[in-house]
Design an enzyme around this catalytic site. Structure first.
Site, PDB file in Angstrom:
ATOM      1  N   ARG A 158       6.926   9.369  -8.143  1.00 39.70           N
ATOM      2  CA  ARG A 158       7.849   8.416  -8.765  1.00 39.70           C
ATOM      3  C   ARG A 158       7.063   7.208  -9.230  1.00 39.70           C
ATOM      4  O   ARG A 158       5.929   7.388  -9.693  1.00 39.70           O
ATOM      5  CB  ARG A 158       9.050   8.108  -7.863  1.00 39.70           C
ATOM      6  CG  ARG A 158       8.701   7.891  -6.401  1.00 39.70           C
ATOM      7  CD  ARG A 158       9.919   7.630  -5.591  1.00 39.70           C
ATOM      8  NE  ARG A 158      10.511   6.348  -5.919  1.00 39.70           N
ATOM      9  CZ  ARG A 158      11.730   5.975  -5.558  1.00 39.70           C
ATOM     10  NH1 ARG A 158      12.485   6.793  -4.864  1.00 39.70           N
ATOM     11  NH2 ARG A 158      12.181   4.792  -5.845  1.00 39.70           N
ATOM     12  N   ALA A 213       3.285   6.503  -8.182  1.00 37.48           N
ATOM     13  CA  ALA A 213       2.402   7.624  -8.517  1.00 37.48           C
ATOM     14  C   ALA A 213       2.181   7.715 -10.032  1.00 37.48           C
ATOM     15  O   ALA A 213       1.061   7.944 -10.490  1.00 37.48           O
ATOM     16  CB  ALA A 213       2.990   8.928  -7.986  1.00 37.48           C
ATOM     17  N   HIS A 214       3.242   7.522 -10.805  1.00 38.83           N
ATOM     18  CA  HIS A 214       3.092   7.580 -12.269  1.00 38.83           C
ATOM     19  C   HIS A 214       2.191   6.455 -12.769  1.00 38.83           C
ATOM     20  O   HIS A 214       1.333   6.657 -13.621  1.00 38.83           O
ATOM     21  CB  HIS A 214       4.461   7.543 -12.960  1.00 38.83           C
ATOM     22  CG  HIS A 214       5.154   8.868 -12.973  1.00 38.83           C
ATOM     23  ND1 HIS A 214       5.804   9.366 -11.875  1.00 38.83           N
ATOM     24  CD2 HIS A 214       5.258   9.829 -13.927  1.00 38.83           C
ATOM     25  CE1 HIS A 214       6.309  10.564 -12.168  1.00 38.83           C
ATOM     26  NE2 HIS A 214       5.985  10.871 -13.407  1.00 38.83           N
ATOM     27  N   LYS A 215       2.412   5.270 -12.236  1.00 40.52           N
ATOM     28  CA  LYS A 215       1.609   4.112 -12.636  1.00 40.52           C
ATOM     29  C   LYS A 215       0.140   4.375 -12.286  1.00 40.52           C
ATOM     30  O   LYS A 215      -0.758   4.136 -13.093  1.00 40.52           O
ATOM     31  CB  LYS A 215       2.137   2.877 -11.882  1.00 40.52           C
ATOM     32  CG  LYS A 215       1.557   1.560 -12.315  1.00 40.52           C
ATOM     33  CD  LYS A 215       2.408   0.420 -11.766  1.00 40.52           C
ATOM     34  CE  LYS A 215       1.844  -0.944 -12.124  1.00 40.52           C
ATOM     35  NZ  LYS A 215       0.778  -1.390 -11.207  1.00 40.52           N
TER      36      LYS A 215
END
Lengths: 206, 290
Positions: free
Chosen positions: A32, A35-37
């Site tokens: 989420r 993790a994406h960042k």
């Protein structure tokens, strides 16, 4: 009910259409906001140098995501002390927060499916056609029910992000979803937003 | 003073895993309005299976166990300092038992505390001294998905053609529902505060959500607007999960506040279908749960 096994081929992805209910089985990861960042900054835009175990985690994720699926989920997990992890509650989180990142992440890893709730926007829909991949909608709030389809927790990366934000690797069986954005440029969310917008305009004119 | 830590732990367990009957009833009724085989109907069916399963397993209905919002109404003589400690201890224990997800993240250092305790305002606890001899603790768990689609309007709003009256309020609320689409986990419940300042507006728009589903505001003007907004929101056709369908909102609660002459705020708190709220009552030796 359509059965789809992960990893998923491009051919299967292109055959999936908006509105189709699907049962997913295989290995996927949760990811989420954090993790994406982290993926974007460290490995895609490379605005941040890899640190700690970043490179090892990246190498571990690559084969999992090639043809794989990312689940927008911050689970409730038991067995944190003993590391005998079990998903207790694991419904989807709102996907639109990953809109700036999603298409780039999918392209980078050649991932084939995103599971979440609430749908995503134009950039992701464009990515769905190009990569290709599809958006699977899970039922928001149905956390205990969905957790039952998580057979095994295979491991966890980036635990320091906190339990909800960590990258959990899970094996699922018959995970129930509906395709709401497909690889042919169709989005149920776009349609509902437009149609409800017309009704709203009428109501506001009163 | 009596130690209520164990009883509060039980309140948290019930709130997280056992959806109130009035909410479940509305969700069951909503199924009939959706076409058999549709995604909307499928969503409601899954939701109800999940409700039953969570109750059986004492597991969270939703993995986002939300912001814990406690309202404590106590007779004279109770120590709010001790009650606060008991609530915090119970919440950390509930997190260790997986009734709750660790949800308190330090916004500056991006660190999850791991036990749902995060400074004086997490959990949020409201204390109020009341007459009589009953102590009540109400708990609401409000998830982030629905919290994120909450909205505040400052009227007049030219874009909406919304003036400073109840007709303007109606337009603002309908706009908020449209903007939310399925993101707040529809079908939702709307808490609306008219007036107040920016802070009290949000606070009261949540507080009004403690009222039972179907209970109308005693003020006939507001009662009528509550009914109208639920009906009109459902005409938008957003439906369960935003899949399109007949039920977008299952109820609307409105509260009217005083405002400054210069301000006219309309604040909407959107509550997801997983509307987790429970109450415990302490009377003498007895502890009752709703």
């Amino acid at each position: 009910m359509r059965e789809v096994t992960i990893p998923i081929s491009d051919e299967v992805i292109r055959s999936l259409k908006v509105g189709e209910p699907v049962n997913l089985s295989g290995v996927m990861i949760t990811a989420r906001d954090a993790a994406h960042k982290w993926m974007i900054e460290t490995f895609i835009k490379k605005t941040r140098a890899p640190q700690g175990d970043d490179l090892q985690v990246y190498e571990a994720l690559r084969p999992l995501l090639n043809g794989g699926v990312i689940y927008h989920c911050g689970p409730v997990v038991s067995g944190l002390d003993t590391k005998q992890y079990k998903f207790v509650a694991a419904g989807p989180t709102t996907s639109i927060r990953e809109e700036p990142y999603q298409a780039d992440v999918m392209k980078h890893f050649n991932a084939k499916g995103v599971i979440g709730k609430g749908g995503m926007g134009a950039k992701t829909l464009q990515g769905c056609q190009e990569v290709p991949f599809v958006y699977f909608h899970a039922i928001g709030g149905a956390a205990t029910y969905i957790a039952q389809s998580v057979e095994t927790v295979l491991g966890v990366y980036k635990y320091e992000f906190g339990v909800p934000e960590a990258i959990w690797v899970i094996r699922v069986r018959d995970f129930p979803v509906v395709v709401t954005m497909d690889a042919h440029g169709q989005s149920l969310h776009e349609v509902v937003e437009k149609d409800s917008g017309k009704v709203l305009a009428d109501l506001l004119a009163k | 003073m009596r130690d209520l830590t164990r009883e509060i732990l039980e309140l948290i367990r019930r709130t997280s895993s056992d959806l109130p009957a009035d909410v479940e009833e509305r969700l069951r009724a909503a199924i009939e309005k959706e076409t058999p085989g549709s995604a909307a109907r499928g969503a409601l069916e899954t939701i109800l299976k999940n409700v039953e399963l969570s109750r059986q397993n004492s597991s969270p209905i939703c993995q986002d166990t939300g912001t814990p919002i406690f309202y404590v109404r106590h007779p004279e003589g109770w120590s709010t300092r001790k009650l606060r400690e008991q609530i915090r201890t119970a919440l950390a224990e509930a997190t260790a038992r997986s009734y709750m997800r660790p949800n308190a993240v330090d916004a500056v250092y991006d660190k999850n505390s791991g036990n749902n305790l995060g400074g004086d305002d997490f959990p949020y606890i409201h204390f109020e001294e009341v007459e009589g001899d009953e102590l009540t603790i109400e708990l609401m768990l409000k998830g982030g998905g629905c919290e994120n689609v909450g909205a505040q309007y400052s009227l007049p709003d030219n874009r909406l053609g919304a003036g400073r009256d109840l007709s303007g309020v109606r337009k603002a609320v309908l706009d908020a529902v449209h903007k939310a689409q399925g993101q707040g986990c529809a079908p939702g419940i709307l808490g609306v505060a008219i007036g107040g300042d920016r802070g009290s507006g949000y606070l009261k728009s949540k507080e009004v959500l403690f009222e039972k589903i179907g209970e109308r505001n005693p003020d006939p003007k507001l009662a009528e607007l509550e009914e109208q907004l639920t009906q009109e929101a459902n005409r938008l056709g957003i439906g369960p999960m935003g899949f399109g369908g007949g039920t977008t909102v299952i109820d609307t609660k409105i509260t009217g506040l005083s405002r400054l002459p210069a301000s006219y705020f309309v604040t909407v708190s959107y509550m997801c279908w997983a509307y987790r709220r429970r109450k415990m009552i302490v009377k003498g030796e007895q502890v009752l749960y709703d």
